[in-house]
Design a protein around this motif. Structure first.
Motif: not given
Lengths: 494, 494
Positions: A485-494
């Motif tokens: 989840c953290e990696r995806l959030e970072a990638a989605l720039g949130k």
């Protein structure tokens, strides 16, 4: 890449006393053999962060061996002589001849690194310069030279401590310049660029050896032993039939402090907490994949780890949160006949996911540097070059906006035994335990070492490894979901 | 680099008839052996300028061999499938397996080339992409693949003629698109970028073969024979002890039209004209070296050529025009003991000149690909990699504003014999003629071939070769001086 060089490696006075004389003797002998056989020139690069003890290291090497046959070059500012000629001229003019040892402190890497950190050259030009360096070093190796590259590393805190202590002591204060503090402020940038640099210039013929600089005894012993091993390998082999020089050996941490051994496997999660967290992160994951920007991404999740570490279970906890049309789980077993007729990475390229898709690999391209290395399914040269090929492969995916999430699930021998036995008992789990599992278990240390080398050489900023303490399944599964989840959030720039 | 591909190579119907059936049979056999042994995958790249006959060539290859085991890939626009994945995905997915042949028309080189020509990517990024391609091809070779790269070349006029004839004929008009004409207008840029591309991506393991596209019979026969030779070499060697695949052979021009044979050696200069011109150009040269901007330059002049071609004499005519403090003449004989203990190029690096200085080499680093190649002083792999190392070496000097002027002095066998005899007669010239000279003379053809390969692979836009017709010393000396002046004028931007 630097993780293993921040574990606080240490060598006790006792061990030092025990080892040192043999090492010095060995180095002197090797140097003499080198001198008499004129086997090859030896080029030693000592690079790394400020205050990591580059100078002291070079002094020790000169002290340990016969300095008459060592040429030390601390090249700083260009002379007029050099300024009027191509950049590499200064290095060419001082290359050691066959039989001699040349130590470079202030190497051909310093300039590109600093220029890029200070923004004087863009990444594209940095890469250009690194490629020229690669061609230069390849030429040296093709000409038979032994090229050893040491990178002395310090963690940010450690470097600060160093600078402070040096400043306190009047006798060393002079050594701390404003530049040192300026560089310290840029520590993170330096770390990032250095990593890119080491990643692209670590080749099978002349790989980087990253050494934690904190403890002098550890530093000297590691470099000394690595040097000795490489020298002896060169000197002892009889002439190769088709003259390619052997790949220098990689030295396991001399204090046996392996990154995988530093994990606290006792970490647990109560059932109630687990269920709470599970629901929370599965929900979060699902929401993230429905984010409009998710269409611009693809996700690759890699699961490696000890046998019976619970890869399958963790994967299911991820897929439960996803739409079946969105993901593919790719179990990697022995290559099929079709796959064997192709380059090693082919079977993984064919599974590179499209946008807004997950590809979840249960075991992966890392088999090359794990099972294939340990079981000898491929040559030393093959798995050594695999590190570079793998980094390049992952870099290509990341460049195409793929989120690379790599998990190593770690359990200890006892826990593994327990699970093996359990699997044999419980009927529907029996298929999960094979002869291979028991065989691999025999080679526990070898696999552990291979895994640590893998982490050191392929855990990069763009595709880092996440080490998961997996003795407790609940804890492991949540750590996996949370990280994803953290990696995806970072990638989605949130 | 393209000089030899603009000589108007031709193959007569008669020769074609004679050769073709044997070639086709050979190719079919080789293909069958490949299929049964599954020795390796064969990857053939057919690239080059528009209208040079890429398509026809691929058709012929399919006609000659069993098309069931050839996979032809004409990859143009990206599919959605491909657009969502890394650039190399499209190539990975269609790599031929061991035993099969994959022909790529529209290769991984097209995109970078066109993007750079149209200014969409800068040179630094072009180099980045070329280095990625190099790593990809290196991986293929390390994995045992046979990678053959053909570049079909047309001179500017020839391409224009092609386009016109195609347009005239209604049955082929459809083949000429606006893009073709647009590309034609950009011919010079394409030529320049292509050269840079071929230079940096021609490796010993997978060198480029540049083929003149004008005459179909020549084109097909050259490619067919090169392919056959490479296949047979792979299939016939017994397993290597340390598995590195052999360097594919380079094919001499099948019509024996060698660039050195196209020179008009009868060109002469009358004594009176000679003296006039000599004074004129020596004066000019002297003036140029006193130009204030000359301080920003350095000059490297290389003299190679047949024995007794008059290198020394030409060099003296240059030095007469210079201030003795300004130049050094470096005669290159067999390497000294000190030089032998160093990488091959070391002895030349140590003579790289400072600003506003001339370094004049009487024989040079090209010895590696001439005498050392012919006399077998180094391995095939060593002189093959030398082309790349030399181009890199010269590029580094040019990047540092060095004017690279390379002369090949050419005389024919009769003239050489005359001069040898003369030297033996005239006492003070006797020291100039040795056993070696007679020995080399025995191997005239081999040296001629080596020289032609050298010119093809190292005559670059930044460091071109000037071929000097030297049967008449007067003519040769003036051509040398004139060329040198022109190059200096260009560099001084006059």
């Amino acid at each position: 890449m630097f993780e293993s060089a921040e574990l606080g490696h240490k060598v006790s006075k006792a061990v030092w006393k025990k080892e040192i004389s043999a090492l010095r003797e060995g180095l002197l002998d090797a140097q003499l053999d080198l001198l008499t056989t004129k086997k090859c020139p030896v080029i030693i690069l000592v690079a790394g962060v400020d205050c990591a003890g580059k100078g002291e290291t070079v002094n020790i090497l000169n002290e340990w061996m016969d300095p008459r046959h060592i040429e030390t070059h601390a090249l700083r500012d260009l002379t007029d002589e050099e300024r009027e000629r191509p950049r590499m001229y200064r290095y060419w003019r001082v290359l050691p001849p066959k039989g001699k040892i040349g130590i470079f402190i202030g190497t051909w890497y310093s300039r590109p690194l600093i220029d890029n950190v200070y923004g004087d050259i863009k990444n594209a030009e940095l890469d250009q310069q690194l490629e020229r360096i690669l061609r230069f070093e390849k030429m040296l190796c093709d000409e038979g030279a032994l090229v050893l590259k040491f990178w002395l590393h310090l963690s940010k805190d450690e470097q600060k401590k160093r600078l402070k202590t040096l400043e306190k002591d009047p006798s060393t204060r002079w050594r701390v310049t404003d530049t040192d503090w300026e560089h310290y402020k840029l520590y993170d940038t330096f770390r990032q660029v250095s990593e890119r640099m080491l990643r692209t210039t670590s080749t099978p013929e002349s790989p980087w050896t990253i050494v934690e600089g904190t403890d002098p005894r550890y530093r000297y012993l590691t470099i000394g032993k690595t040097l000795l091993a490489a020298l002896r390998q060169r000197l002892d082999i009889s002439e190769q039939p088709c003259h390619i020089e052997p790949i220098p050996p990689i030295m396991p941490a001399i204090d046996n402090l392996l990154i995988l051994r530093t994990l606290d496997l006792s970490q647990k999660l109560k059932k109630s907490e687990y269920e709470e967290e599970l629901e929370k992160y599965q929900g979060k994951l699902n929401v993230l994949t429905r984010n409009p920007d998710f269409k611009k991404l693809s996700v690759v999740v890699v699961f490696e780890g000890n046998d019976a570490a619970g890869k399958g279970g963790s994967i299911r906890r991820i897929t439960q949160a996803l739409d079946a049309r969105q993901y593919r789980v790719i179990p990697i077993a022995a290559p099929t006949e079709e796959e064997q007729a192709q380059p090693y990475l082919w079977r993984f390229w064919r599974n590179v996911p499209r946008k807004s898709r997950f590809a979840i690999f249960d075991r992966s391209w890392y088999g090359r540097v794990l099972v294939e290395r340990v079981e000898g399914y491929c040559d030393h040269a093959d798995w050594m070059r695999a590190y570079g090929e793998i980094n390049e492969f992952e870099e290509q995916m990341v460049r195409k906006r793929t989120v690379m999430v790599k998990f190593w699930l770690s359990i200890d021998r006892e826990e593994q035994l327990r699970r093996f036995k359990e699997r044999e008992k419980i009927g529907f789990k029996r298929f999960k335990i094979t002869e291979d599992d028991w065989r691999n278990r025999e080679k526990w240390e070898e696999y552990e070492l291979a895994a640590c080398d893998m982490i050191d050489r392929t855990s990069t900023e763009i595709a880092p490894w996440t080490l998961v303490e997996a003795n407790d399944k609940n804890y492991a599964r949540i750590k996996v979901l949370k990280t994803l989840c953290e990696r995806l959030e970072a990638a989605l720039g949130k």
